[in-house]
Design a protein around this motif. Structure first.
Motif, PDB file in Angstrom:
ATOM      1  N   LEU A 130     118.984 -85.277  -4.535  1.00 36.14           N
ATOM      2  CA  LEU A 130     119.606 -84.074  -5.100  1.00 36.14           C
ATOM      3  C   LEU A 130     119.107 -83.942  -6.534  1.00 36.14           C
ATOM      4  CD1 LEU A 130     121.772 -81.820  -5.253  1.00 36.14           C
ATOM      5  CD2 LEU A 130     123.492 -83.573  -5.542  1.00 36.14           C
ATOM      6  N   VAL A 131     118.369 -82.860  -6.801  1.00 36.28           N
ATOM      7  CA  VAL A 131     117.785 -82.673  -8.132  1.00 36.28           C
ATOM      8  C   VAL A 131     118.423 -81.440  -8.780  1.00 36.28           C
ATOM      9  CG1 VAL A 131     115.618 -82.369  -9.420  1.00 36.28           C
ATOM     10  CG2 VAL A 131     115.566 -83.463  -7.193  1.00 36.28           C
ATOM     11  N   THR A 132     118.758 -81.541 -10.064  1.00 34.13           N
ATOM     12  CA  THR A 132     119.161 -80.323 -10.783  1.00 34.13           C
ATOM     13  C   THR A 132     118.054 -79.986 -11.766  1.00 34.13           C
ATOM     14  OG1 THR A 132     120.284 -81.463 -12.591  1.00 34.13           O
ATOM     15  CG2 THR A 132     121.604 -80.934 -10.635  1.00 34.13           C
ATOM     16  N   ALA A 133     117.898 -78.702 -12.054  1.00 36.61           N
ATOM     17  CA  ALA A 133     116.791 -78.295 -12.931  1.00 36.61           C
ATOM     18  C   ALA A 133     117.146 -77.035 -13.698  1.00 36.61           C
ATOM     19  CB  ALA A 133     115.546 -78.047 -12.077  1.00 36.61           C
ATOM     20  N   GLY A 134     116.402 -76.857 -14.791  1.00 34.28           N
ATOM     21  CA  GLY A 134     116.522 -75.605 -15.558  1.00 34.28           C
ATOM     22  C   GLY A 134     117.718 -75.590 -16.495  1.00 34.28           C
ATOM     23  N   PRO A 135     117.882 -74.454 -17.158  1.00 32.27           N
ATOM     24  CA  PRO A 135     119.024 -74.322 -18.084  1.00 32.27           C
ATOM     25  C   PRO A 135     120.239 -73.796 -17.314  1.00 32.27           C
ATOM     26  CG  PRO A 135     117.688 -72.360 -18.183  1.00 32.27           C
ATOM     27  CD  PRO A 135     117.059 -73.241 -17.129  1.00 32.27           C
ATOM     28  N   SER A 170     121.469 -89.539  -1.458  1.00 31.98           N
ATOM     29  CA  SER A 170     121.367 -90.976  -1.707  1.00 31.98           C
ATOM     30  C   SER A 170     120.771 -91.228  -3.095  1.00 31.98           C
ATOM     31  CB  SER A 170     120.508 -91.640  -0.629  1.00 31.98           C
ATOM     32  OG  SER A 170     119.242 -91.028  -0.563  1.00 31.98           O
ATOM     33  N   VAL A 171     120.206 -90.180  -3.688  1.00 33.15           N
ATOM     34  CA  VAL A 171     119.662 -90.260  -5.048  1.00 33.15           C
ATOM     35  C   VAL A 171     120.006 -88.951  -5.755  1.00 33.15           C
ATOM     36  CG1 VAL A 171     117.540 -90.460  -6.437  1.00 33.15           C
ATOM     37  CG2 VAL A 171     117.675 -91.641  -4.233  1.00 33.15           C
ATOM     38  N   VAL A 172     120.455 -89.048  -7.013  1.00 29.94           N
ATOM     39  CA  VAL A 172     120.709 -87.829  -7.802  1.00 29.94           C
ATOM     40  C   VAL A 172     119.835 -87.901  -9.049  1.00 29.94           C
ATOM     41  CG1 VAL A 172     122.437 -86.503  -9.086  1.00 29.94           C
ATOM     42  CG2 VAL A 172     123.127 -87.730  -7.011  1.00 29.94           C
ATOM     43  N   VAL A 173     119.059 -86.842  -9.289  1.00 31.97           N
ATOM     44  CA  VAL A 173     118.260 -86.787 -10.516  1.00 31.97           C
ATOM     45  C   VAL A 173     118.717 -85.554 -11.285  1.00 31.97           C
ATOM     46  CG1 VAL A 173     115.948 -86.690 -11.529  1.00 31.97           C
ATOM     47  CG2 VAL A 173     116.301 -87.911  -9.369  1.00 31.97           C
ATOM     48  N   MET A 174     119.381 -85.803 -12.386  1.00 33.38           N
ATOM     49  CA  MET A 174     120.036 -84.710 -13.121  1.00 33.38           C
ATOM     50  C   MET A 174     119.118 -84.280 -14.273  1.00 33.38           C
ATOM     51  SD  MET A 174     123.134 -83.279 -12.966  1.00 33.38           S
ATOM     52  CE  MET A 174     123.624 -81.944 -14.037  1.00 33.38           C
ATOM     53  N   ALA A 175     118.138 -83.428 -13.941  1.00 32.04           N
ATOM     54  CA  ALA A 175     117.165 -83.011 -14.961  1.00 32.04           C
ATOM     55  C   ALA A 175     117.580 -81.724 -15.663  1.00 32.04           C
ATOM     56  CB  ALA A 175     115.800 -82.833 -14.310  1.00 32.04           C
ATOM     57  N   ALA A 176     118.645 -81.077 -15.202  1.00 36.40           N
ATOM     58  CA  ALA A 176     119.037 -79.789 -15.805  1.00 36.40           C
ATOM     59  C   ALA A 176     119.505 -79.968 -17.246  1.00 36.40           C
ATOM     60  CB  ALA A 176     120.161 -79.163 -14.979  1.00 36.40           C
ATOM     61  N   ALA A 177     119.231 -78.954 -18.044  1.00 37.83           N
ATOM     62  CA  ALA A 177     119.744 -78.919 -19.419  1.00 37.83           C
ATOM     63  C   ALA A 177     121.011 -78.070 -19.372  1.00 37.83           C
ATOM     64  CB  ALA A 177     118.703 -78.308 -20.348  1.00 37.83           C
ATOM     65  N   VAL A 178     122.114 -78.753 -19.117  1.00 39.08           N
ATOM     66  CA  VAL A 178     123.386 -78.041 -18.911  1.00 39.08           C
ATOM     67  C   VAL A 178     123.961 -77.649 -20.275  1.00 39.08           C
ATOM     68  CG1 VAL A 178     125.641 -78.206 -17.789  1.00 39.08           C
ATOM     69  CG2 VAL A 178     123.749 -79.609 -16.954  1.00 39.08           C
ATOM     70  N   ALA A 179     124.397 -76.399 -20.385  1.00 37.86           N
ATOM     71  CA  ALA A 179     125.012 -75.967 -21.651  1.00 37.86           C
ATOM     72  C   ALA A 179     126.290 -76.767 -21.849  1.00 37.86           C
ATOM     73  CB  ALA A 179     125.334 -74.477 -21.574  1.00 37.86           C
TER      74      ALA A 179
END
Ligand code: CTP
Length: 411
Positions: free
Chosen positions: A192-197, A269-278
């Motif tokens: 599970l990947v998060t991305a962007g602003p 099973s894997v989380v990659v939190m790449a988002a730039a969350v406000a």
């Protein structure tokens, strides 16, 4: 990574549609090229809809005498941009042309012009496959380094039985992925990947956001697909095209991102939190456009949820029976000073297995750059400083660590 799929005119042409989907699932961008006779078996529209690109089937544009420079050199452009040319199905006629260097249509000129490896998957009647001319063409192609995916034996469309049936899509995909050097070390994992602003609306016209382009998260999503993971991408607004094969969920605000991530968390099973969350949002979003006035105005801000902390909380709240296996959690730290110290504090407070720290003040690092210079920080042990590299390479290095940590947890 782009590949071209050449389809020549045989009954098995319809099976190439399944190949497009299999290639896309591994993050490949597929350009389909059809011979004229292939278009008699399957319409180019099918392949265009599946691949997301219009199909190339003519050498000089659609209408005789109306070729322009672009159409006349398109085969060279495609030839230079692909990492492999796969021809499935390949007829006896097409293999004869390939063996003898003929280039009388787009597919054969592309095969002559491309420096990329050529993978040929023959399909034909058993008599044609056994014919001495075909045998010698196959031998000649093999001698030149062309990879041949042998046809299967079985019942053929012509009513005969024997070798000639197009190899299984699995066998073809295996050869293609091996040729491209695609690893399978994330097979069985759901990343599970998060991305962007995120965008926090002030009113229907204005919002608060940040300079994140989403490139790092999209690179992780694409690298995950290439390494055979299932990838869920939760993305804030970006200008990027999502890698084909990801399960995309588009969100706008931090609250929407939190909701989407928590809803999909049990699959991961894997989380990659790449988002730039406000970190903040306006306390109230106006339903109408805020009108200007001459007096100063204050915007009251409220903190947004910390998504990584919500993830850790949700995992620790899981009842034992629900606990399949704890997902591995990777966070990012965008810093302007005290890089490792600040990153380590975030790693601990957010309960992470690893954090990717980057100094966003450097021109070769951080927002909107194509490269990144990162430091990996773990709960124990020394930080690992990586040399500057493309975001695609950083993505693969992160996934290398994921694979290492996964196997360490298992042993
Ligand atoms: N993050 C999050 N939820 C937030 C803010 C950040 O899950 N509301 C995640 C980011 O996706 C990233 C990590 O936390 O993986 C660190 O984000 P960063 O912006 O560097 O740190 P913050 O926690 O926002 O702290 P600060 O802004 O004070 O540096």
């Amino acid at each position: 990574m782009k590949v071209a799929l050449g389809v020549s005119g045989g009954i098995a042409a319809y099976k190439a549609a399944e190949l497009v989907r299999i290639f896309q699932e591994r993050g490949l961008d597929v350009q389909v090229v059809m011979t004229r006779s292939a278009c008699e078996f399957v319409t180019p529209l099918t392949f265009a809809a599946l691949s997301g690109h219009s199909v190339i089937s003519e050498m000089f544009g659609r209408h005789p005498g109306q070729a322009n420079l672009e159409s006349a050199i398109e085969h060279i452009e495609v030839a230079q941009s692909i990492q492999a040319l796969i021809i499935a199905p390949a007829t006896a006629d097409l293999m004869a042309k390939l063996a003898h260097g003929l280039g009388d249509d787009f597919l054969t000129t592309l095969a002559l012009a491309t420096p990329a490896p050529l993978i040929v998957c023959p399909a034909m009647n058993v008599g044609m496959w056994d014919n001495a001319a075909t045998r010698s063409n196959v031998a000649l192609l093999r001698k030149r380094g062309v990879r041949i995916v042998e046809p299967d034996e079985g019942y053929l469309a012509c009513g005969m039985t024997g070798p000639g049936r197009l190899a299984s899509t699995d066998a073809i995909a295996r050869q293609v992925f091996e040729t491209l050097g695609l690893r399978e070390d994330l097979k069985g994992e759901t990343v599970l990947v998060t991305a962007g602003p995120t965008c926090e609306d002030i009113d229907p016209v204005r919002f608060l956001s940040n300079r994140s382009s989403g490139k790092m998260g999209y690179a992780v999503a694409e690298a995950g697909l290439r390494r055979a993971a299932r990838v869920i991408l939760v993305s804030g607004p970006t200008a990027l095209a999502p890698p084909s094969g990801v399960e995309l969920q588009q969100v706008r605000s931090a609250e929407e991102m939190e909701k989407a991530v928590l809803a999909r968390l049990k699959e991961a099973s894997v989380v990659v939190m790449a988002a730039a969350v406000a970190d903040y949002r306006p306390a109230k979003t106006g339903a109408r456009k805020m009108k200007k006035s001459d007096t100063p105005r204050q915007l009251i801000l409220k903190p947004t949820p910390d998504i990584l902390k919500s993830i850790s909380k949700s995992i620790s709240n899981r009842r034992t029976s629900q606990l399949r296996r704890k997902p591995l959690i990777v966070g990012f730290a965008a810093e302007t000073d005290h890089l490792v110290q600040n990153a380590r504090a975030k790693l601990n407070s957010k309960g992470l297995d690893m954090i990717v720290a980057n100094d966003v003040t450097r021109p070769d690092s951080g927002f909107d750059a194509d490269t990144n210079r990162v430091t990996f920080v773990f709960p124990n042990g020394k930080p690992r400083v990586l040399e500057p590299m493309s975001k695609q390479d950083v993505a693969n290095r992160i996934l290398d660590e994921v694979v290492r940590l996964r196997s360490k947890n298992r042993s």
